[in-house]
Design a protein around this motif. Structure first.
Motif, PDB file in Angstrom:
ATOM      1  N   LEU A  85      70.037  57.659  22.660  1.00  0.00           N
ATOM      2  CA  LEU A  85      69.650  56.550  23.587  1.00  0.00           C
ATOM      3  C   LEU A  85      68.345  55.897  23.383  1.00  0.00           C
ATOM      4  CD1 LEU A  85      70.577  54.646  26.126  1.00  0.00           C
ATOM      5  CD2 LEU A  85      69.645  56.502  27.529  1.00  0.00           C
ATOM      6  N   SER A  86      67.182  56.910  23.236  1.00  0.00           N
ATOM      7  CA  SER A  86      65.891  56.382  22.739  1.00  0.00           C
ATOM      8  C   SER A  86      65.839  55.548  21.628  1.00  0.00           C
ATOM      9  CB  SER A  86      65.268  57.478  22.808  1.00  0.00           C
ATOM     10  OG  SER A  86      65.191  58.424  21.761  1.00  0.00           O
ATOM     11  N   LEU A  87      66.600  55.931  20.605  1.00  0.00           N
ATOM     12  CA  LEU A  87      66.638  55.177  19.243  1.00  0.00           C
ATOM     13  C   LEU A  87      67.178  53.880  19.678  1.00  0.00           C
ATOM     14  CD1 LEU A  87      66.121  54.809  16.209  1.00  0.00           C
ATOM     15  CD2 LEU A  87      68.318  56.002  16.028  1.00  0.00           C
ATOM     16  N   ARG A  88      68.292  53.853  20.109  1.00  0.00           N
ATOM     17  CA  ARG A  88      69.231  52.634  20.643  1.00  0.00           C
ATOM     18  C   ARG A  88      68.180  51.645  21.249  1.00  0.00           C
ATOM     19  NH1 ARG A  88      73.499  53.203  23.225  1.00  0.00           N
ATOM     20  NH2 ARG A  88      73.045  55.392  23.769  1.00  0.00           N
ATOM     21  N   MET A  89      67.331  52.130  22.493  1.00  0.00           N
ATOM     22  CA  MET A  89      66.623  51.131  23.088  1.00  0.00           C
ATOM     23  C   MET A  89      65.447  50.673  22.484  1.00  0.00           C
ATOM     24  SD  MET A  89      67.993  51.006  25.868  1.00  0.00           S
ATOM     25  CE  MET A  89      69.364  50.980  25.057  1.00  0.00           C
ATOM     26  N   GLU A  90      64.993  51.512  21.311  1.00  0.00           N
ATOM     27  CA  GLU A  90      63.819  51.118  20.653  1.00  0.00           C
ATOM     28  C   GLU A  90      64.232  49.808  19.726  1.00  0.00           C
ATOM     29  OE1 GLU A  90      62.156  53.870  17.963  1.00  0.00           O
ATOM     30  OE2 GLU A  90      61.580  55.016  19.635  1.00  0.00           O
ATOM     31  N   ARG A  91      65.615  50.018  19.166  1.00  0.00           N
ATOM     32  CA  ARG A  91      66.343  48.795  18.237  1.00  0.00           C
ATOM     33  C   ARG A  91      66.479  47.757  19.268  1.00  0.00           C
ATOM     34  NH1 ARG A  91      68.066  51.862  13.664  1.00  0.00           N
ATOM     35  NH2 ARG A  91      65.959  53.068  13.141  1.00  0.00           N
ATOM     36  N   HIS A  92      66.890  47.909  20.538  1.00  0.00           N
ATOM     37  CA  HIS A  92      67.249  46.555  21.395  1.00  0.00           C
ATOM     38  C   HIS A  92      65.772  45.744  21.599  1.00  0.00           C
ATOM     39  CE1 HIS A  92      71.479  47.294  22.246  1.00  0.00           C
ATOM     40  NE2 HIS A  92      71.074  48.647  22.564  1.00  0.00           N
ATOM     41  N   VAL A  93      64.669  46.798  21.822  1.00  0.00           N
ATOM     42  CA  VAL A  93      63.385  46.111  22.283  1.00  0.00           C
ATOM     43  C   VAL A  93      63.086  45.393  21.004  1.00  0.00           C
ATOM     44  CG1 VAL A  93      61.439  46.334  22.866  1.00  0.00           C
ATOM     45  CG2 VAL A  93      62.994  47.429  23.972  1.00  0.00           C
ATOM     46  N   GLU A  94      62.970  45.884  19.686  1.00  0.00           N
ATOM     47  CA  GLU A  94      62.607  45.337  18.531  1.00  0.00           C
ATOM     48  C   GLU A  94      63.268  43.977  18.234  1.00  0.00           C
ATOM     49  OE1 GLU A  94      63.267  46.627  13.953  1.00  0.00           O
ATOM     50  OE2 GLU A  94      62.203  48.160  15.427  1.00  0.00           O
ATOM     51  N   ASN A  95      64.678  44.049  18.470  1.00  0.00           N
ATOM     52  CA  ASN A  95      65.578  42.944  18.059  1.00  0.00           C
ATOM     53  C   ASN A  95      65.355  41.694  19.214  1.00  0.00           C
ATOM     54  OD1 ASN A  95      66.951  43.769  15.786  1.00  0.00           O
ATOM     55  ND2 ASN A  95      68.473  44.739  17.125  1.00  0.00           N
ATOM     56  N   ALA A  96      65.025  42.291  20.484  1.00  0.00           N
ATOM     57  CA  ALA A  96      64.759  41.259  21.714  1.00  0.00           C
ATOM     58  C   ALA A  96      63.342  40.556  21.286  1.00  0.00           C
ATOM     59  CB  ALA A  96      64.608  42.025  23.009  1.00  0.00           C
ATOM     60  N   MET A  97      62.515  41.263  20.528  1.00  0.00           N
ATOM     61  CA  MET A  97      61.187  40.719  20.423  1.00  0.00           C
ATOM     62  C   MET A  97      60.962  39.755  19.256  1.00  0.00           C
ATOM     63  SD  MET A  97      59.516  41.856  22.992  1.00  0.00           S
ATOM     64  CE  MET A  97      57.879  42.135  22.972  1.00  0.00           C
ATOM     65  N   LYS A  98      62.116  39.625  18.452  1.00  0.00           N
ATOM     66  CA  LYS A  98      61.967  38.938  17.087  1.00  0.00           C
ATOM     67  C   LYS A  98      62.445  37.510  17.642  1.00  0.00           C
ATOM     68  CE  LYS A  98      63.572  42.221  13.929  1.00  0.00           C
ATOM     69  NZ  LYS A  98      64.614  42.656  12.921  1.00  0.00           N
TER      70      LYS A  98
END
Length: 98
Positions: A85-98
């Protein structure tokens, strides 16, 4: 969402225990439950348990009616998702900030 896939069904109930279930607005908590000897979940619990009316009903009624325990396979599948979950949330945030 917590599991990260659709292979297993499960969920989490979060209850702080601070809601007034005896307010008269919730029939499931105000009317007698004949399957529990006429107990009114929002009114008849001891004072120390009254804040837990919601979670107590959520734990007892579905367990009795539906066998609300998660199967071992579904539990294992959900745990696999929670571990990432923590890894997936990091990736979601990273993608949302692009």
């Amino acid at each position: 969402w917590v599991g990260g896939h659709g292979a297993g069904l499960g969920g989490i109930i979060v209850d702080k225990g601070g809601f007034n279930w005896a307010s008269g607005k919730f029939p499931l908590y105000d009317e007698p439950d004949t399957s529990y000897g006429g107990m009114r979940w929002g009114h008849d619990l001891p004072e120390s348990l009254a804040p837990l009316s919601y979670i107590l009903r959520c734990r007892t009624v579905p367990l009795r009616n539906l066998g609300g325990c998660m199967s071992p396979d579904n539990a294992w599948i959900i745990i696999q998702g929670i571990e990432t979950l923590s890894l997936r949330m990091e990736r979601h945030v990273e993608n949302a900030m692009k």
